[in-house]
Each structure stands twice: as C-alpha cells, then as structure tokens.
Design an enzyme around this catalytic site. Structure first.
Site, PDB file in Angstrom:
ATOM      1  N   ARG A  65       0.773  -1.238   0.354  1.00  0.00           N
ATOM      2  CA  ARG A  65      -0.079   0.050  -0.042  1.00  0.00           C
ATOM      3  C   ARG A  65       0.770   1.229   0.048  1.00  0.00           C
ATOM      4  O   ARG A  65       1.613   1.282   0.792  1.00  0.00           O
ATOM      5  CB  ARG A  65      -0.933   0.050   1.328  1.00  0.00           C
ATOM      6  CG  ARG A  65      -2.024  -1.281   1.380  1.00  0.00           C
ATOM      7  CD  ARG A  65      -2.753  -1.236   2.488  1.00  0.00           C
ATOM      8  NE  ARG A  65      -3.483  -2.430   2.303  1.00  0.00           N
ATOM      9  CZ  ARG A  65      -4.501  -2.742   3.069  1.00  0.00           C
ATOM     10  NH1 ARG A  65      -4.837  -1.931   4.388  1.00  0.00           N
ATOM     11  NH2 ARG A  65      -5.074  -3.780   3.136  1.00  0.00           N
TER      12      ARG A  65
ATOM     13  N   ARG B 110       2.107   0.958  10.428  1.00  0.00           N
ATOM     14  CA  ARG B 110       1.764   1.494   9.098  1.00  0.00           C
ATOM     15  C   ARG B 110       2.886   1.260   8.160  1.00  0.00           C
ATOM     16  O   ARG B 110       3.724   2.306   8.292  1.00  0.00           O
ATOM     17  CB  ARG B 110       1.243   2.992   9.187  1.00  0.00           C
ATOM     18  CG  ARG B 110       0.651   3.405   7.995  1.00  0.00           C
ATOM     19  CD  ARG B 110      -0.068   4.624   8.102  1.00  0.00           C
ATOM     20  NE  ARG B 110      -1.231   4.641   9.104  1.00  0.00           N
ATOM     21  CZ  ARG B 110      -2.418   4.256   8.977  1.00  0.00           C
ATOM     22  NH1 ARG B 110      -2.843   3.826   7.688  1.00  0.00           N
ATOM     23  NH2 ARG B 110      -3.349   4.233   9.833  1.00  0.00           N
TER      24      ARG B 110
ATOM     25  N   GLU C 258      -6.543  -1.172  15.377  1.00  0.00           N
ATOM     26  CA  GLU C 258      -7.468  -1.969  14.204  1.00  0.00           C
ATOM     27  C   GLU C 258      -6.373  -2.992  13.899  1.00  0.00           C
ATOM     28  O   GLU C 258      -5.202  -2.769  13.663  1.00  0.00           O
ATOM     29  CB  GLU C 258      -7.817  -1.205  12.965  1.00  0.00           C
ATOM     30  CG  GLU C 258      -8.286  -1.997  11.821  1.00  0.00           C
ATOM     31  CD  GLU C 258      -8.519  -1.310  10.581  1.00  0.00           C
ATOM     32  OE1 GLU C 258      -8.518  -0.009  10.702  1.00  0.00           O
ATOM     33  OE2 GLU C 258      -8.567  -2.033   9.615  1.00  0.00           O
TER      34      GLU C 258
ATOM     35  N   SER D 294     -10.566  -6.237   9.843  1.00  0.00           N
ATOM     36  CA  SER D 294     -11.568  -5.615   9.252  1.00  0.00           C
ATOM     37  C   SER D 294     -12.337  -6.573   8.586  1.00  0.00           C
ATOM     38  O   SER D 294     -11.952  -7.527   7.725  1.00  0.00           O
ATOM     39  CB  SER D 294     -11.144  -4.577   8.278  1.00  0.00           C
ATOM     40  OG  SER D 294     -11.935  -3.563   8.185  1.00  0.00           O
TER      41      SER D 294
ATOM     42  N   ARG E 150       0.806  -6.256  12.704  1.00  0.00           N
ATOM     43  CA  ARG E 150       0.310  -5.824  13.721  1.00  0.00           C
ATOM     44  C   ARG E 150       0.150  -6.787  14.908  1.00  0.00           C
ATOM     45  O   ARG E 150       0.119  -6.471  16.013  1.00  0.00           O
ATOM     46  CB  ARG E 150      -1.027  -4.974  13.260  1.00  0.00           C
ATOM     47  CG  ARG E 150      -1.057  -4.021  12.468  1.00  0.00           C
ATOM     48  CD  ARG E 150      -2.046  -2.981  12.306  1.00  0.00           C
ATOM     49  NE  ARG E 150      -1.900  -1.861  11.550  1.00  0.00           N
ATOM     50  CZ  ARG E 150      -2.743  -0.812  11.090  1.00  0.00           C
ATOM     51  NH1 ARG E 150      -3.996  -1.159  11.562  1.00  0.00           N
ATOM     52  NH2 ARG E 150      -2.581   0.038  10.501  1.00  0.00           N
TER      53      ARG E 150
END
Length: 420
Positions: A261, A276, A348, A351, A389
């Site tokens: 990403r 991130r 988070e 999801s 994560r």
RNA sequence: GGAGAGGUGUCCGAGCGGUUUAAGGUGGCGAUCUCGAAAGUCGCUGUAGGGGAGACUCUACCGAGGGUUCGAAUCCCUCCCUCUCCGCCA
C-alpha cells in the site's frame, strides 16, 4: 456496483442510504443518463432491425439478378445513422458505468449512522488492557534492542516504511502466518489459497480498488499489473465471470499474502514501528455465499478472526463501523482492535466486511440457484489477522520487566522457542 | 524470445461474405414407451440490454477491440490467451 434497476425503481431510498455515508453522494446523475441511454438504445435497435431485414432482401434480389443500387444507397444512409446512435450509446454506457463504479455500496440498515470514526460503537470487549508493574516499551524500541527488526536497513534497502525482519523476528513472523493458516484450514474449514501477488486492472476493478483508488496502489510501469493491497483482491476474483452451482456455496478461502500500500495521504501518521508500512503480511479469509446466508456468515467470519486473538491471549474489542467509516464496497463492517500499550489504546488489527452483491456485480460472480435462476453471490472477507500488527501486539503485551518477550503457547510449535 | 497451430453454446465440433433464425453430436430437462429401468422416438434447452400489463417481441454477443461492406462467426488490422516445437531459465 449498485444494480441500475434497483436505482431506477427506488431512487429516493438509494439516495437516502448513500447520504448516510456522505451527504454529497447522489445517484441523480446516473438516473438522468440511464433514461437517455435507454432512449438511444431503443432507437438504435429499431434501425439495426430494419437494416438487417433490408440487407437480406439485397441478397435475394441479387440472386434473382435484380438491380440493388438504390436500395444499397438507402441502407448505407441508414448505416450511418446507426453508427451515430451506437457511438452515442457507447458514450452513455461508459459514462453510466464509470459513475456506477465510482458510487460506493449502500450501507446495510443495521450499520450505525455516524459522521466519523468517533461514532463507531463498541460491540464487545475481550480481556482487559494489559497492566505492567514497570514502564512498558514500545515495540519499535524492543525490536531494535533485540535485533529482530532492523528498521534502518529496511529503509536503506527500499524507502521509509519498509521493514527488515531478522533472526527470531523473521521466525516469529513466519510462525504467526502459519498458525493463522493452520487455524483457518484445520478448525474453521477454509481452503488454503496462494494467489498471485500482482493483479490486473479488471481484477482490481472487481473488488473496488479501481477506478477510484488508483493512487493507493503500486503499479507496474510496463504492464497492466498492480501489486495487491490485500489478498481479498485475487481471492475474491477467483470466480469472476463464472456461474457457480448453489451446491458450491458457501466457499471458504484463506490466503497468506504480502500486502502493498502506498499509504498516500497518511504522511506523519504512525511513523514508527510496524503499524503502518508499505509492505506487510496478512492472512485473509474470503467467503462467497448465497444472499440468504451472508449475514450469518459475516458473524461467523468475524468470530473466526476473534478466535485468532483469543488463542494468542491478546486483549481486543469489536467495533461496528458507522456509515461514515465503512469501506467503499462494504455494506457492513466490524473492526477488531487489539490493545497496544505504546498507543495506550486499541488499534485496528482486523476488518471483517460484508459486501452483499456489490463486488459480485462488478466482478460478475454468479450462481445458479435450486430453481435454475442465475443470481449474484454475496462476498465477504476479513483479516485473520494482519500479521505485522499481531507481531507488534505480541511484543508489546508480552514483554517482561527484564526486557524479554514471552511467546504465546500456541505459537511455540512454530517458533521453536518460547522467549525472545 | 523465435517458428507454427488454434480460440465457436455445458462440452465436442461444422461453418471460410447473404434462408445461419449458429448444422450435427454430447450433456441436461420434459413427454412417450415400460411392472420398473435401459435403449428408441419426439420436444425443450445460453447470457445481457431494451420495449410491452401480459402472451410476447426487438437488439447485441462465435477470445477482446477496431476496420472493410448494403450485409461479417466468415475478409483485414491490433491486442490477449491456449497448444506444439526450438532457445533461455529457478
């Protein structure tokens, strides 16, 4: 994308639902174009029909030795008109399709209405924030001290937000991947998939990344290929353009892939550590279901993700994303958030989304039901879990006063060590 | 990368400019026959978008996109994919 017939028949309802996401959204323009498109198509169809019949007459006449010059000239003119209308129709088709592709899914009635992520209600909490008898360190400090993630050299090799795992760090990352895959395949009934890590534009459009979010992805210069931002993209598209049998449903698939990403627009956010980054590992769960079962399957899928955290012993909560916060293609979404001591909050880590038939319509994934009727499947997916994560959460939550890190019991058969 | 062959309905396969409204077979469904079944016989059997209250009806689709023509599955161009042989390669 949304069903044009549904839009045509319930414009007010669709508008109302879209405005729950964002007051600026509207399907008015689409309806306008749709009406004109149909008008042009009817005209073109009629002219084409006439041309077809008249052309056949020419064939007969020629066989009989008759002169056809006048008729040919007449049909040539008709052909020009058809061409003109066809061009107009293609233009309207394209405009309508583009507008539809850029319109997000409508939220499910049960998706809470809200204006921002602050309006996401917490559904449940499991465990409680980890308490320490000493001042806990952030994972980026611990990882450097232990030499298990080399942040500086990751940047040297690539760019900021690229990481280099080494030694027990690399082994732990791999152990987490394997633990998740084994759990989903052996306990939860998923088929393991190892897909391509690059996908073409059609595939990216199927799940909703294109055309609107091109700037979030890495694109190859000389090829029509993008690095996948999630395994959702290749795995959901496995059956694109196909008609499945109802007996094939539901399909449960799980895949480990790296995810790429560009994180455009998040400069300055989560700049340290593993939270991130431009390339991270993730195990994804994907389901294709009938419309009747997708809600139940969504709940089960979310529980499959929760199981990962519970077996690892990581405290988490489940929140329901509100209308302002759910993803573009989703109609309903639960986020799982893991407790992260360095952030002093839940962050988070998964999801879990239900897309209804929105992606299936874009990717053209259908099935034949018991009555032989062809319908769109429903698609769902969820992280199970984001591996980087998870790594960070383990490091932070299980750190000890002496600086060592205890490896969760369930991972030990994969790591071969119980402590870092 | 080079040379050749090819992409047609569920599948196999014909068609190479005009009754193709895509032959024929296969598979599937239904009917008939039978105590029942098989075989045989007959019929039906794709997707999408329009129009119509509806029975229906029109249009598009032969890998994708352009072009030629009064008319294209059929001729021409570009691209994609598959197969065979050669080369290279983990």
């Amino acid at each position: 994308m949304l069903d044009i017939k549904l839009i045509r028949e319930n414009p007010d309802k669709i508008n109302e639902l879209l405005k729950r996401r964002n007051p600026e959204l509207s399907i008015d323009k689409i309806i306008e174009i749709d009406a004109e498109r149909r008008k042009v198509q009817t005209q073109a169809d009629e002219l084409r029909s006439k041309r077809k019949n008249e052309s056949q007459k020419i064939g007969m006449m020629k066989k009989n030795g008759e002169n056809t010059d006048a008729l040919q000239e007449e049909i040539r003119a008709l052909g020009d008109k058809v061409k003109e209308l066809e061009e107009k129709q293609v233009e309207l088709d394209n405009t309508q399709r583009d507008l539809l592709l850029r319109t997000p899914n409508i939220p499910d009635e049960t998706t809470p209405i809200g204006q921002s992520e602050n309006d996401n209600p917490t559904i449940k909490t499991w465990g409680s924030p980890t308490e320490f008898s000493f001042t806990p360190k952030a994972h980026w400090d611990l990882c450097e001290e232990k030499g298990i993630v080399d942040f500086e050299r990751g940047v040297k090799l690539s760019q900021s937000r690229f990481t280099l795992y080494r030694g027990k760090g690399a082994r732990l990352e791999r152990a987490i991947i394997q633990f998740f895959l084994d759990l989903h395949t052996q306990e939860h009934g998923y088929e393991e998939i190892l897909p391509p890590f690059m996908a073409n534009a059609a595939t990216m459009t199927g799940t909703g990344q294109l055309p609107k979010f091109a700037e979030d992805m890495y694109k190859c210069v000389d090829e029509d290929l993008y690095l996948i931002p999630t395994a959702e993209v290749p795995v959901t598209n496995i059956y694109s353009g196909e008609i499945l049998s109802e007996d094939d449903l539901p399909k449960y698939m799980t895949a480990y892939t790296p995810c790429f990403r560009r994180e455009a627009g998040s400069a300055g956010k989560d700049t340290r550590g593993l939270i991130r980054v431009h390339q991270f590992n993730k195990v994804e769960m994907v389901k294709l279901t009938t419309p009747e079962t997708s809600k139940d399957e969504h709940e089960k899928l979310t529980q499959n993700a929760e199981k990962c955290l519970e077996l690892l012993g990581l405290p988490y909560r489940r929140v329901a994303l509100c209308t302002a916060d759910i993803g573009f293609s989703a109609n309903k979404c639960f986020d799982l958030e893991v407790w992260l001591p360095s952030y002093n909050t839940y962050k988070e880590i998964s999801s879990c989304s239900n897309f209804g038939d929105y992606q299936a319509r874009r990717a053209n994934i259908r099935y034949r039901d018991k009555d032989g009727k062809i319908r769109f499947v429903h698609t769902l997916n969820g992280s199970g879990l984001a591996v980087g994560r998870t790594f960070a959460a383990i490091i932070e939550n299980f750190q000890q006063e002496d600086g060592s890190i205890i490896i969760p019991e369930v991972l030990r058969k994969y790591t071969g060590f119980d402590r870092i």
